[in-house]
Design an enzyme around this catalytic site. Structure first.
Site, PDB file in Angstrom:
ATOM      1  N   LYS A 115      43.312  41.554  35.284  1.00  0.00           N
ATOM      2  CA  LYS A 115      42.003  42.226  35.243  1.00  0.00           C
ATOM      3  C   LYS A 115      41.753  42.979  36.540  1.00  0.00           C
ATOM      4  O   LYS A 115      42.080  42.480  37.626  1.00  0.00           O
ATOM      5  CB  LYS A 115      40.914  41.168  35.015  1.00  0.00           C
ATOM      6  CG  LYS A 115      39.512  41.733  34.819  1.00  0.00           C
ATOM      7  CD  LYS A 115      38.507  40.615  34.563  1.00  0.00           C
ATOM      8  CE  LYS A 115      37.097  41.131  34.314  1.00  0.00           C
ATOM      9  NZ  LYS A 115      36.126  40.033  34.088  1.00  0.00           N
ATOM     10  N   SER A 161      33.225  40.286  29.803  1.00  0.00           N
ATOM     11  CA  SER A 161      33.677  41.478  30.484  1.00  0.00           C
ATOM     12  C   SER A 161      35.199  41.646  30.510  1.00  0.00           C
ATOM     13  O   SER A 161      35.678  42.756  30.670  1.00  0.00           O
ATOM     14  CB  SER A 161      33.176  41.472  31.932  1.00  0.00           C
ATOM     15  OG  SER A 161      33.784  40.438  32.683  1.00  0.00           O
ATOM     16  N   SER A 209      32.884  35.544  30.411  1.00  0.00           N
ATOM     17  CA  SER A 209      33.717  36.749  30.379  1.00  0.00           C
ATOM     18  C   SER A 209      35.194  36.520  30.076  1.00  0.00           C
ATOM     19  O   SER A 209      35.923  37.480  29.854  1.00  0.00           O
ATOM     20  CB  SER A 209      33.594  37.510  31.702  1.00  0.00           C
ATOM     21  OG  SER A 209      32.387  38.220  31.743  1.00  0.00           O
TER      22      SER A 209
END
Lengths: 96, 483
Positions: free
Chosen positions: B78, B153, B177
């Protein structure tokens, strides 16, 4: 809880966010809605309840006071949008 | 989906160890898959193909009998996690072009284990969002239905696995997330206990809530990755000085006598019937495996969302004060230093990030601190106590992960509260700091549903054992989207 335009403008200044008049109004309405929802917390009895700031139960962690290597000046400046003589460069801070 | 190469970490690891294929071949296979489906899914912000192949060849050259199970295995990271020499933007225009001069601890540990990074993954800007739509760069699509969001997210981290572009990835979880996108994309995801994994080099959002964790198809794969990334780090004062167990050894397939609590408050109003049905079937499956299932109550659950939306934005408003266009990131031109800072922040932060900075600044401002921030911290104590009381009776809590399946792109973007409500089942766990595992447990209207398992602090072994036992008995984790 409805926020006033002045309050929103004040908070934007505290946060150093330059927002357009249209954005301030949208923010005023959305933040007011969120604060209405958050007002639910006022119904909770918190008398005598200690606040929780973190969940680890660890206390302040110390390390030996020894010099270690960090970033070089070149590395630290590598992402700078403006620099001069090995320093970050900005516009004047005070009004002339 | 063509499966001419291993799609799980365990299978890849075994094939590499047996010499059935090289890391270079495996990396090429994943890069070809990326070429084929990335134009549809758009999980990546940066693809580091050359670097990956170079690392893969190095892994092939340095393989030993005692190499890590991740040696030569491709994965992706990420974009809120710093990677030395590889752009790290957090999905934000305020960090456009930023190249970190150092690696996050988790990246160092993966590289030391010989893992091969394929690149950096899209996410909501600074991890603030539940749909990956607030990225400043592009949206990511759900591999099960490209008209729908992957969740967020860590939407890129979930979608990259679901789309077969990597067997595993790293994401972060501040309020759900990792778990919500894992559920919406039909993969497994683990949010470790706060403090289990070092946050050094993770761009901070809510510092008392953030944790890094893995995505993969199976709980067994998550165990392999957690074993590599977990552990104390002197550079993160909140990382726990607690030894890391052998998570693989915990996967016995045996959960007889495990006490599973089902908190009634998690079956919230507005939950889709298909989500509730799949979740209850999964809990019944745990019972069939010998677990004792009891109903429990976490009475302060409904206060978790308003508590979170004071604490997380308050922490974010402080953490994001550093983005001023002075030391890194682009700078918007203005007359004075303050002009430039305010214009840079006003223009280069997106709408959701600006909203949260405003909310947090307001909650911390003079006159409102006691009414908002202090009260939220007190309610946080009550939420944490709920969990402590529940874990005096049971070993694991089983709940839905998200009240809905993946929603349509654009559906909730202009309604912040509706978006925040998608995390109603996941954020209490971050406030309490517990570990939590999501495993795929079925489908509703053709879209994946995830079961959330919550454990005591540092009881990742119990969670992984439970998830693994469930996956030995079911096949939801073997379903693949027709991409």
């Amino acid at each position: 809880m409805a926020l006033s335009s002045q309050e929103v403008a004040h908070v934007a200044r505290l946060a150093r966010l330059r927002l357009s008049a249209e954005e301030l109004e949208r923010m005023r309405s959305q933040l007011s809605n969120i604060l209405d929802y958050i007002a639910m917390l006022q119904e909770v009895n918190v008398d005598g309840v200690p606040p929780t700031a973190q969940v680890t139960d660890l206390v302040t962690v110390m390390r030996p006071d020894e010099v270690t290597t960090g970033l070089t000046r070149e590395q630290a400046l590598a992402n700078a949008p403006d620099q001069r003589e090995g320093m970050f460069r900005v516009k004047p801070v005070f009004d002339a | 989906m063509t499966e001419r190469y291993p799609t799980t970490v365990a299978a890849a690891s075994a094939a590499l160890a047996a010499g059935e294929l090289s890391s270079a071949e495996l990396t090429e296979a994943y890069l070809s898959r990326i070429e084929a489906v990335e134009p549809t899914v758009r999980a990546f912000l940066t693809i580091t193909a050359e670097r990956a192949l170079e690392r893969a060849r190095r892994a092939d050259a340095t393989r030993r009998a005692d190499s890590s199970p991740l040696h030569g295995v491709p994965l992706a990271i990420k974009d809120v996690i710093c990677t030395n020499g590889v752009p790290t933007t957090c999905g934000s225009a305020i960090l456009e072009g930023f190249v970190p001069p150092y690696d996050a601890t988790v990246v160092e540990r993966l590289e030391a284990a010989g893992a091969v990074s394929l690149g950096k993954l899209n996410c909501d800007e600074f991890a603030m969002g539940s749909s990956t739509e607030t990225s400043a760069y592009h949206i990511t699509r759900n591999p099960w239905d490209p008209e729908r969001v992957p969740g967020g997210s860590s939407g890129g981290s979930a979608a990259v696995v679901a789309a077969g572009m990597a067997p595993a990835s790293l994401g972060t979880d501040t309020g759900g997330s990792i778990r919500q996108p894992a559920a919406l994309c039909g993969v497994s995801g683990l949010k470790p206990t706060y403090g289990r994994v070092s946050r050094y080099g993770l761009v901070a959002f809510g510092s008392s809530l953030d944790q890094i964790g893995p995505f993969a198809w199976t709980a067994a794969d998550l165990a392999l990755i957690l074993g590599v990334i977990a552990g104390h780090d002197p550079r993160d004062g909140t990382s726990a000085p607690i030894p890391v167990p052998d998570y693989r050894a915990a996967l016995t397939g045996e959960i007889r006598g495990l006490r599973v609590g089902v908190p009634r408050e998690y079956f919230v109003e507005g939950m889709e019937p298909g989500v509730e049905a799949a979740t209850r079937e999964a809990i019944a499956a745990l019972k069939d495996l010998g677990a004792d299932v009891v109903e429990v109550s976490l009475p302060h659950t409904k206060y978790a969302l308003p508590t979170y939306y004071i604490i997380a934005p308050a922490e974010a408003s402080a953490n994001l004060a550093r983005y001023d266009g002075v030391r890194y990131g682009p700078r918007e031109p203005g007359e004075t230093m303050w002009d430039e800072i305010e214009l840079t922040r006003g223009r280069r932060f997106g709408a959701e990030v600006r909203r949260r900075i405003m909310l947090g600044t307001y909650a911390l401002s003079a006159g409102y601190y006691d009414a908002y921030y202090k009260r939220a911290q007190q309610v946080r104590t009550l939420i944490k106590r709920d969990f402590e009381e529940a874990f005096a009776q049971v070993d694991v809590l089983a709940t839905p992960t998200s009240p809905t399946v993946a929603f349509k792109i654009g559906q909730k973007l202009d309604d912040p509260l509706a978006m925040y409500l998608t995390d109603v089942c996941t954020l209490p766990i971050n406030l309490a700091g517990m570990p939590s595992l999501v495993v795929p447990c079925g489908f509703s209207e053709g879209l994946p549903v995830g079961l959330q398992l919550i454990g005591r602090p540092f009881a990742e072994e119990t969670l992984l054992r439970t998830g693994d036992a469930y996956q030995r008995a079911t096949d939801w984790h073997t379903r693949r989207p027709a991409l």
